[in-house]
Design a protein around this motif. Structure first.
Motif, short mmCIF file in Angstrom:
data_model
loop_
_atom_site.label_atom_id
_atom_site.label_comp_id
_atom_site.label_asym_id
_atom_site.label_seq_id
_atom_site.Cartn_x
_atom_site.Cartn_y
_atom_site.Cartn_z
N MET A 265 0.84 -1.16 0.00
CA MET A 265 0.00 0.00 0.00
C MET A 265 0.89 1.24 0.00
O MET A 265 1.39 1.64 1.03
N PRO A 266 1.18 1.86 -1.13
CA PRO A 266 2.05 3.01 -1.22
C PRO A 266 1.46 4.22 -0.50
O PRO A 266 0.26 4.35 -0.35
N ASN A 267 2.32 5.10 -0.04
CA ASN A 267 1.88 6.32 0.62
C ASN A 267 2.82 7.46 0.29
O ASN A 267 3.80 7.28 -0.41
N GLU A 268 2.55 8.64 0.83
CA GLU A 268 3.35 9.80 0.47
C GLU A 268 4.75 9.79 1.09
O GLU A 268 5.62 10.51 0.64
N GLN A 269 5.01 8.99 2.11
CA GLN A 269 6.32 8.95 2.73
C GLN A 269 7.32 8.10 1.96
O GLN A 269 8.50 8.30 2.05
N GLY A 270 6.89 7.15 1.23
CA GLY A 270 7.77 6.26 0.49
C GLY A 270 6.93 5.21 -0.21
O GLY A 270 5.80 4.96 0.17
N PRO A 271 7.46 4.60 -1.23
CA PRO A 271 6.67 3.63 -1.99
C PRO A 271 6.37 2.33 -1.24
O PRO A 271 5.45 1.63 -1.61
N PHE A 272 7.14 2.02 -0.19
CA PHE A 272 6.91 0.78 0.56
C PHE A 272 6.45 1.12 1.97
O PHE A 272 6.94 2.06 2.58
N GLU A 273 5.52 0.32 2.48
CA GLU A 273 4.98 0.52 3.81
C GLU A 273 5.22 -0.73 4.64
O GLU A 273 4.72 -1.81 4.31
N LEU A 274 6.00 -0.58 5.71
CA LEU A 274 6.31 -1.67 6.63
C LEU A 274 5.43 -1.51 7.86
O LEU A 274 5.50 -0.50 8.56
N ILE A 275 4.57 -2.48 8.10
CA ILE A 275 3.68 -2.48 9.26
C ILE A 275 4.22 -3.50 10.25
O ILE A 275 4.35 -4.68 9.93
N PRO B 133 4.89 -1.19 -4.40
CA PRO B 133 4.74 -1.41 -5.84
C PRO B 133 5.32 -2.72 -6.36
O PRO B 133 4.98 -3.15 -7.45
N SER B 134 6.18 -3.36 -5.60
CA SER B 134 6.80 -4.61 -6.04
C SER B 134 6.11 -5.80 -5.39
O SER B 134 5.90 -5.82 -4.19
N GLU B 135 5.78 -6.80 -6.20
CA GLU B 135 5.19 -8.02 -5.65
C GLU B 135 6.19 -8.79 -4.80
O GLU B 135 5.81 -9.59 -3.95
N GLU B 136 7.47 -8.55 -5.01
CA GLU B 136 8.51 -9.24 -4.24
C GLU B 136 8.57 -8.75 -2.80
O GLU B 136 9.12 -9.43 -1.94
N ALA B 137 8.01 -7.57 -2.52
CA ALA B 137 8.11 -6.99 -1.18
C ALA B 137 7.53 -7.93 -0.12
O ALA B 137 8.20 -8.24 0.87
N ALA C 209 15.71 -11.17 7.09
CA ALA C 209 15.41 -9.92 6.37
C ALA C 209 14.33 -9.14 7.12
O ALA C 209 14.42 -7.92 7.26
N THR C 210 13.33 -9.84 7.63
CA THR C 210 12.28 -9.20 8.41
C THR C 210 12.87 -8.56 9.67
O THR C 210 12.57 -7.41 10.00
N ALA C 211 13.72 -9.30 10.37
CA ALA C 211 14.35 -8.78 11.58
C ALA C 211 15.23 -7.57 11.27
O ALA C 211 15.23 -6.59 12.01
N LEU C 212 15.97 -7.63 10.18
CA LEU C 212 16.83 -6.51 9.79
C LEU C 212 16.00 -5.28 9.47
O LEU C 212 16.30 -4.17 9.93
N LEU C 213 14.93 -5.44 8.69
CA LEU C 213 14.06 -4.31 8.38
C LEU C 213 13.47 -3.70 9.66
O LEU C 213 13.46 -2.49 9.83
N ALA C 214 12.98 -4.55 10.54
CA ALA C 214 12.37 -4.06 11.79
C ALA C 214 13.40 -3.34 12.65
O ALA C 214 13.12 -2.26 13.19
N ILE D 153 17.08 -7.66 0.33
CA ILE D 153 16.24 -6.49 0.58
C ILE D 153 16.31 -5.54 -0.61
O ILE D 153 15.29 -5.03 -1.08
N ARG D 154 17.50 -5.29 -1.09
CA ARG D 154 17.66 -4.39 -2.24
C ARG D 154 17.01 -4.96 -3.50
O ARG D 154 16.47 -4.23 -4.32
N GLN D 155 17.05 -6.27 -3.66
CA GLN D 155 16.40 -6.91 -4.82
C GLN D 155 14.89 -6.69 -4.76
O GLN D 155 14.25 -6.45 -5.77
N ALA D 156 14.32 -6.80 -3.56
CA ALA D 156 12.87 -6.70 -3.41
C ALA D 156 12.37 -5.26 -3.37
O ALA D 156 11.31 -4.95 -3.90
N LEU D 157 13.14 -4.36 -2.74
CA LEU D 157 12.66 -2.99 -2.51
C LEU D 157 13.36 -1.95 -3.37
O LEU D 157 12.96 -0.79 -3.37
#
Length: 106
Positions: A1-11, A21-25, A34-39, A79-83
């Motif tokens: 779900m894209p938003n004005e802060q950035g194209p990817f939304e991490l909940i 925008p990427s299905e790989e996200a 990867a999830t732990a690193l993002l968080a 992460i870079r491949q997906a995002l």
């Protein structure tokens, strides 16, 4: 779900989700490291630089420093491949951060 802060939304609250925008996200979340690193990079503030050795020690405490850094490098690549290449920022060879221009987090 894209938003004005950035194209990817991490909940992170109420169930972990990653949309954009990427299905790989969303598939990236299958990789627990990867999830732990993002968080970890998203909290408490996106854009905060963290030492690679710190991340390696947190995510791969059972590995020596060299192997932990190799695992970190592979996870960052996924992460870079997906995002996209701009999702993670580097400061020299030692520091990494999550880009607020690419990822928004609740």
């Amino acid at each position: 779900m894209p938003n004005e802060q950035g194209p990817f939304e991490l909940i992170l609250f109420g169930g972990i989700r990653l949309g954009g925008p990427s299905e790989e996200a969303e598939h990236l979340l299958v990789n627990g490291k990867a999830t732990a690193l993002l968080a970890y990079l998203a909290l408490p503030t996106i854009g905060r630089f963290v030492r690679r050795d710190t991340l390696g020690g947190l995510l791969w405490p059972e590995l020596d420093q060299s192997r932990a850094r190799t695992s970190l490098r592979k996870t960052m690549h996924a992460i870079r491949q997906a995002l996209g290449v701009g999702a993670l920022l580097s400061r020299g060879d030692e520091d990494v951060a999550l880009s607020s221009g690419v990822v928004w987090c609740d």
